[in-house]
Enzyme design. Structure first.
Site, mmCIF file in Angstrom:
data_model
loop_
_atom_site.group_PDB
_atom_site.id
_atom_site.type_symbol
_atom_site.label_atom_id
_atom_site.label_comp_id
_atom_site.label_asym_id
_atom_site.label_seq_id
_atom_site.Cartn_x
_atom_site.Cartn_y
_atom_site.Cartn_z
ATOM 1 N N HIS A 7 18.712 60.483 -0.809
ATOM 2 C CA HIS A 7 17.715 60.795 -1.844
ATOM 3 C C HIS A 7 16.577 61.619 -1.290
ATOM 4 O O HIS A 7 16.422 61.771 -0.080
ATOM 5 C CB HIS A 7 17.169 59.521 -2.512
ATOM 6 N N GLU A 43 8.782 52.325 -8.152
ATOM 7 C CA GLU A 43 9.669 53.465 -7.969
ATOM 8 C C GLU A 43 10.751 53.513 -9.027
ATOM 9 O O GLU A 43 11.119 52.496 -9.626
ATOM 10 C CB GLU A 43 10.305 53.419 -6.582
ATOM 11 N N GLN A 60 14.061 59.988 -5.980
ATOM 12 C CA GLN A 60 13.276 58.745 -6.010
ATOM 13 C C GLN A 60 11.819 59.097 -6.333
ATOM 14 O O GLN A 60 11.159 59.782 -5.551
ATOM 15 C CB GLN A 60 13.342 58.059 -4.642
ATOM 16 N N HIS A 84 9.488 62.473 1.208
ATOM 17 C CA HIS A 84 10.401 62.245 2.329
ATOM 18 C C HIS A 84 11.831 62.609 1.962
ATOM 19 O O HIS A 84 12.166 62.793 0.791
ATOM 20 C CB HIS A 84 10.319 60.786 2.820
ATOM 21 N N GLU A 134 13.876 59.374 6.326
ATOM 22 C CA GLU A 134 14.335 57.994 6.159
ATOM 23 C C GLU A 134 15.804 57.933 6.557
ATOM 24 O O GLU A 134 16.591 58.823 6.219
ATOM 25 C CB GLU A 134 14.167 57.571 4.693
#
Lengths: 140, 140
Positions: A7, A43, A60, A84, A134
């Protein structure tokens, strides 16, 4: 090591407004929504497609629940936008160890609970050309 | 409308250094490299996975070939890092028209040539919560 683009995390001030934008303008629907008190975020995951490792790719949307949360601080210093990049792998513990062996600073060891029951850790943007990365393993 | 998360574009000052980071630290290999004189960039596509619309997802590393190119200006104002989010669709012309009908400012109509023979247009971050969004249809 990595088997999918899991994502892209986007920081936004108002989750409901962002959800409306992605739905009304781009036709993307909410697949999952949750609140993570530890990280101070609400989220929404918008599913784009299935991936050939048997998982999926998402956008996201992240909004802070308090000003001093990481996303709250990001919004204050950067404003809303790309936050991110999450790369999916079958075993976040093994990848954390492999990346740590390359003298990278892996932020959470062991990984911590993340979206939809996944487990995740992060690499700092200072070590990754300005990108917060991430590393995530999906639930199940 | 959209059938995949096509790629995430990352602005970097030095393409070769970034390629080395993604290869050596994260195990990601270059799938394709090209130079786009019109946009003033050199780029590398790192393939992550196949998608269930028959295409793929990538990380796109972008470095400027001149200071006054869009990526050159981005680097000067933001530094290196996440640059844009590209959403894939089967028909960029139809999606451009549909998004334009919602009073969004579609930056290139008709779409222009992009990575690996694709055709693409963009939505401005001012209209998209701080995110530069690319709308792309793959070659063929």
């Amino acid at each position: 090591m990595f088997t999918r683009l899991d994502h892209v995390g986007i920081a936004c001030a108002d989750l409901e407004q962002s959800i409306l934008f992605y739905r009304n303008t781009l036709g993307l629907e909410v697949f999952h929504q949750e609140r993570n008190e530890e990280q101070g975020v609400v989220e929404a995951m918008l599913r784009l497609n299935g991936t050939d490792d048997g998982q999926s790719s998402y956008i996201q949307l992240l909004a802070p629940t308090r000003l001093d949360s990481p996303v709250g601080k990001f919004l204050r210093s950067h404003g809303p936008g790309l936050h991110h990049l999450a790369l999916g792998c079958p075993d976040v513990d093994a990848v954390s160890a492999a990346v740590g062996d390359k003298r990278m600073n892996v932020l959470f060891r062991p990984p911590r609970p993340a979206s939809m029951g996944s487990r995740a850790t992060f690499l700092h943007p200072h070590e990754c050309g300005g990108v917060l990365i991430e590393i995530v393993t999906a639930a199940g």
